[in-house]
Motif scaffolding. Structure first.
Motif, PDB file in Angstrom:
ATOM      1  N   PHE A 277       0.835  -1.199   0.000  1.00 34.88           N
ATOM      2  CA  PHE A 277       0.000   0.000   0.000  1.00 34.88           C
ATOM      3  C   PHE A 277       0.876   1.257   0.000  1.00 34.88           C
ATOM      4  O   PHE A 277       0.637   2.205  -0.752  1.00 34.88           O
ATOM      5  CB  PHE A 277      -0.914   0.001   1.224  1.00 34.88           C
ATOM      6  CG  PHE A 277      -1.807   1.203   1.317  1.00 34.88           C
ATOM      7  CD1 PHE A 277      -2.940   1.317   0.516  1.00 34.88           C
ATOM      8  CD2 PHE A 277      -1.514   2.231   2.201  1.00 34.88           C
ATOM      9  CE1 PHE A 277      -3.761   2.435   0.595  1.00 34.88           C
ATOM     10  CE2 PHE A 277      -2.336   3.349   2.290  1.00 34.88           C
ATOM     11  CZ  PHE A 277      -3.465   3.452   1.483  1.00 34.88           C
ATOM     12  N   GLN A 278       1.895   1.245   0.840  1.00 36.55           N
ATOM     13  CA  GLN A 278       2.832   2.380   0.893  1.00 36.55           C
ATOM     14  C   GLN A 278       3.526   2.574  -0.444  1.00 36.55           C
ATOM     15  O   GLN A 278       3.633   3.695  -0.946  1.00 36.55           O
ATOM     16  CB  GLN A 278       3.863   2.151   1.996  1.00 36.55           C
ATOM     17  CG  GLN A 278       4.901   3.251   2.098  1.00 36.55           C
ATOM     18  CD  GLN A 278       6.112   2.834   2.905  1.00 36.55           C
ATOM     19  OE1 GLN A 278       6.561   1.686   2.813  1.00 36.55           O
ATOM     20  NE2 GLN A 278       6.638   3.737   3.696  1.00 36.55           N
ATOM     21  N   GLN A 279       3.990   1.469  -1.033  1.00 38.10           N
ATOM     22  CA  GLN A 279       4.660   1.553  -2.331  1.00 38.10           C
ATOM     23  C   GLN A 279       3.711   2.092  -3.396  1.00 38.10           C
ATOM     24  O   GLN A 279       4.104   2.887  -4.258  1.00 38.10           O
ATOM     25  CB  GLN A 279       5.173   0.173  -2.736  1.00 38.10           C
ATOM     26  CG  GLN A 279       6.238  -0.396  -1.813  1.00 38.10           C
ATOM     27  CD  GLN A 279       6.555  -1.845  -2.133  1.00 38.10           C
ATOM     28  OE1 GLN A 279       6.146  -2.373  -3.158  1.00 38.10           O
ATOM     29  NE2 GLN A 279       7.275  -2.508  -1.240  1.00 38.10           N
ATOM     30  N   GLY A 280       2.447   1.645  -3.348  1.00 37.92           N
ATOM     31  CA  GLY A 280       1.464   2.104  -4.329  1.00 37.92           C
ATOM     32  C   GLY A 280       1.226   3.592  -4.249  1.00 37.92           C
ATOM     33  O   GLY A 280       1.094   4.269  -5.280  1.00 37.92           O
ATOM     34  N   LEU A 281       1.179   4.125  -3.032  1.00 34.48           N
ATOM     35  CA  LEU A 281       0.972   5.559  -2.861  1.00 34.48           C
ATOM     36  C   LEU A 281       2.110   6.366  -3.470  1.00 34.48           C
ATOM     37  O   LEU A 281       1.896   7.482  -3.966  1.00 34.48           O
ATOM     38  CB  LEU A 281       0.822   5.900  -1.379  1.00 34.48           C
ATOM     39  CG  LEU A 281      -0.443   5.379  -0.676  1.00 34.48           C
ATOM     40  CD1 LEU A 281      -0.458   5.848   0.779  1.00 34.48           C
ATOM     41  CD2 LEU A 281      -1.701   5.831  -1.395  1.00 34.48           C
ATOM     42  N   GLU A 282       3.326   5.836  -3.433  1.00 35.83           N
ATOM     43  CA  GLU A 282       4.470   6.535  -4.022  1.00 35.83           C
ATOM     44  C   GLU A 282       4.281   6.721  -5.520  1.00 35.83           C
ATOM     45  O   GLU A 282       4.634   7.758  -6.081  1.00 35.83           O
ATOM     46  CB  GLU A 282       5.753   5.752  -3.747  1.00 35.83           C
ATOM     47  CG  GLU A 282       6.152   5.708  -2.282  1.00 35.83           C
ATOM     48  CD  GLU A 282       7.394   4.874  -2.060  1.00 35.83           C
ATOM     49  OE1 GLU A 282       8.005   4.437  -3.054  1.00 35.83           O
ATOM     50  OE2 GLU A 282       7.758   4.640  -0.891  1.00 35.83           O
ATOM     51  N   PHE A 283       3.706   5.705  -6.178  1.00 36.92           N
ATOM     52  CA  PHE A 283       3.526   5.767  -7.628  1.00 36.92           C
ATOM     53  C   PHE A 283       2.368   6.657  -8.046  1.00 36.92           C
ATOM     54  O   PHE A 283       2.343   7.151  -9.175  1.00 36.92           O
ATOM     55  CB  PHE A 283       3.307   4.364  -8.198  1.00 36.92           C
ATOM     56  CG  PHE A 283       4.547   3.526  -8.252  1.00 36.92           C
ATOM     57  CD1 PHE A 283       5.648   3.934  -8.991  1.00 36.92           C
ATOM     58  CD2 PHE A 283       4.630   2.331  -7.553  1.00 36.92           C
ATOM     59  CE1 PHE A 283       6.794   3.169  -9.043  1.00 36.92           C
ATOM     60  CE2 PHE A 283       5.772   1.551  -7.602  1.00 36.92           C
ATOM     61  CZ  PHE A 283       6.855   1.972  -8.354  1.00 36.92           C
ATOM     62  N   ILE A 284       1.391   6.852  -7.165  1.00 39.89           N
ATOM     63  CA  ILE A 284       0.208   7.631  -7.518  1.00 39.89           C
ATOM     64  C   ILE A 284       0.568   9.056  -7.911  1.00 39.89           C
ATOM     65  O   ILE A 284      -0.098   9.673  -8.752  1.00 39.89           O
ATOM     66  CB  ILE A 284      -0.807   7.622  -6.347  1.00 39.89           C
ATOM     67  CG1 ILE A 284      -1.445   6.227  -6.234  1.00 39.89           C
ATOM     68  CG2 ILE A 284      -1.898   8.673  -6.546  1.00 39.89           C
ATOM     69  CD1 ILE A 284      -2.396   6.073  -5.066  1.00 39.89           C
ATOM     70  N   ARG A 285       1.643   9.595  -7.365  1.00 40.57           N
ATOM     71  CA  ARG A 285       2.067  10.957  -7.683  1.00 40.57           C
ATOM     72  C   ARG A 285       3.031  10.994  -8.868  1.00 40.57           C
ATOM     73  O   ARG A 285       3.569  12.051  -9.200  1.00 40.57           O
ATOM     74  CB  ARG A 285       2.722  11.600  -6.456  1.00 40.57           C
ATOM     75  CG  ARG A 285       1.797  11.706  -5.255  1.00 40.57           C
ATOM     76  CD  ARG A 285       2.446  12.446  -4.111  1.00 40.57           C
ATOM     77  NE  ARG A 285       2.767  13.817  -4.470  1.00 40.57           N
ATOM     78  CZ  ARG A 285       3.401  14.670  -3.660  1.00 40.57           C
ATOM     79  NH1 ARG A 285       3.767  14.262  -2.445  1.00 40.57           N
ATOM     80  NH2 ARG A 285       3.658  15.899  -4.042  1.00 40.57           N
ATOM     81  N   GLY A 286       3.229   9.838  -9.512  1.00 40.44           N
ATOM     82  CA  GLY A 286       4.173   9.771 -10.626  1.00 40.44           C
ATOM     83  C   GLY A 286       3.498   9.945 -11.974  1.00 40.44           C
ATOM     84  O   GLY A 286       2.491  10.653 -12.104  1.00 40.44           O
ATOM     85  N   GLN A 287       4.058   9.277 -12.960  1.00 46.32           N
ATOM     86  CA  GLN A 287       3.550   9.365 -14.316  1.00 46.32           C
ATOM     87  C   GLN A 287       2.886   8.046 -14.701  1.00 46.32           C
ATOM     88  O   GLN A 287       2.928   7.067 -13.978  1.00 46.32           O
ATOM     89  CB  GLN A 287       4.700   9.702 -15.284  1.00 46.32           C
ATOM     90  CG  GLN A 287       5.389  11.019 -14.973  1.00 46.32           C
ATOM     91  CD  GLN A 287       6.557  11.286 -15.901  1.00 46.32           C
ATOM     92  OE1 GLN A 287       7.031  10.401 -16.604  1.00 46.32           O
ATOM     93  NE2 GLN A 287       7.019  12.527 -15.910  1.00 46.32           N
ATOM     94  N   GLN A 288       2.258   8.057 -15.875  1.00 47.89           N
ATOM     95  CA  GLN A 288       1.654   6.831 -16.395  1.00 47.89           C
ATOM     96  C   GLN A 288       2.726   5.971 -17.048  1.00 47.89           C
ATOM     97  O   GLN A 288       3.691   6.504 -17.574  1.00 47.89           O
ATOM     98  CB  GLN A 288       0.562   7.182 -17.417  1.00 47.89           C
ATOM     99  CG  GLN A 288      -0.614   7.928 -16.836  1.00 47.89           C
ATOM    100  CD  GLN A 288      -1.427   7.084 -15.862  1.00 47.89           C
ATOM    101  OE1 GLN A 288      -1.132   5.910 -15.615  1.00 47.89           O
ATOM    102  NE2 GLN A 288      -2.451   7.683 -15.275  1.00 47.89           N
ATOM    103  N   PRO A 289       2.610   4.638 -17.048  1.00 49.34           N
ATOM    104  CA  PRO A 289       1.486   3.858 -16.503  1.00 49.34           C
ATOM    105  C   PRO A 289       1.637   3.496 -15.029  1.00 49.34           C
ATOM    106  O   PRO A 289       0.737   2.923 -14.455  1.00 49.34           O
ATOM    107  CB  PRO A 289       1.528   2.594 -17.359  1.00 49.34           C
ATOM    108  CG  PRO A 289       2.994   2.386 -17.606  1.00 49.34           C
ATOM    109  CD  PRO A 289       3.574   3.771 -17.775  1.00 49.34           C
TER     110      PRO A 289
END
Length: 229
Positions: free
Chosen positions: A19-31
């Motif tokens: 969950f923590q790792q996923g939150l880091e990617f949410i502020r990134g780029q696609q995909p």
């Protein structure tokens, strides 16, 4: 600790780590932004214990997609450990018998043990680690977000040498903790504090959560070993 309980506790901690790792990617780029959101939702389901086999299968697929996206693990050791824990837990669900469940989880416990021992061995054969210079360079030149007060530790070589040897001795002796459950609990507590220190000092927060995800499994494994021998 029973095998089933070890798996459940491991899945809860693993879910929090993912969950923590996923939150880091949410502020990134696609995909990876979309993949991060999907993994965060799946992590919540994993923590809740809802359809763990299906959830872990989906998490493995998204992990492979991220590995392909970044041409390897995005965050090095923590991502590699994430896939290892996830894969072994997934195998424990698809295993055709209790025997193969134990093989999958035993493999995870052994890999956790080797991760500490190998890390200690790599350090102890390195003159810079034995002298404390390696840690001195980490504090003085680290690219991680180290505070200025922490960087001043680079000017205390004797303290850093003691710290270096403390880490190396602990990592090299970690396999011996499998001989006694109380000793193992103490060793895991020290390991957790070590990962917490790395998170606080260097911002390596991913390591703090993903390594403890395997702790319930190694506690079960140690008890299983003692029941055999």
């Amino acid at each position: 600790m029973t095998l089933e309980l070890a798996v459940r506790f491991a899945e809860i901690i693993l879910g929090f780590a993912i969950f923590q790792q996923g939150l880091e990617f949410i502020r990134g780029q696609q995909p990876e932004k979309t993949l991060g959101l999907i993994r965060a939702v799946l992590a919540i389901l994993l923590m809740l214990g809802l359809q763990p086999l299906l959830v872990e299968s989906a998490l493995l697929v998204t992990a492979i997609m991220l590995i392909k996206r970044f041409q390897g693990p995005y965050n090095g050791g923590s991502d590699t450990m994430t896939v290892l824990v996830l894969l072994c837990l997934w195998l424990s669900h698809v295993a055709p018998s209790r025997y193969w469940q134990e093989i999958a989880l035993g493999y995870l416990a052994l890999q956790l043990t080797l991760s500490y021992f190998q890390s200690g061995w790599v350090k102890v054969v390195n003159q810079d680690w034995r002298s404390g210079r390696a840690l001195q360079q980490v504090f003085a030149l680290s690219a991680y977000p180290v505070s200025e007060s922490v960087r001043l530790w680079a000017g205390r070589p004797q303290m850093l040498q003691v710290m270096s040897w403390s880490v190396m001795v602990f990592e090299l002796l970690f396999p011996l903790s499998l001989l006694n459950q109380t000793l193992l609990i103490v060793a895991l507590g020290i390991a957790a504090l070590f990962h917490l220190a790395n998170a606080l000092l260097f911002g390596l927060n991913r390591f703090f959560w993903i390594w403890p995800a395997a702790f319930p499994v190694i506690i079960w494994f140690q008890a299983r070993l003692m029941s055999v021998f």
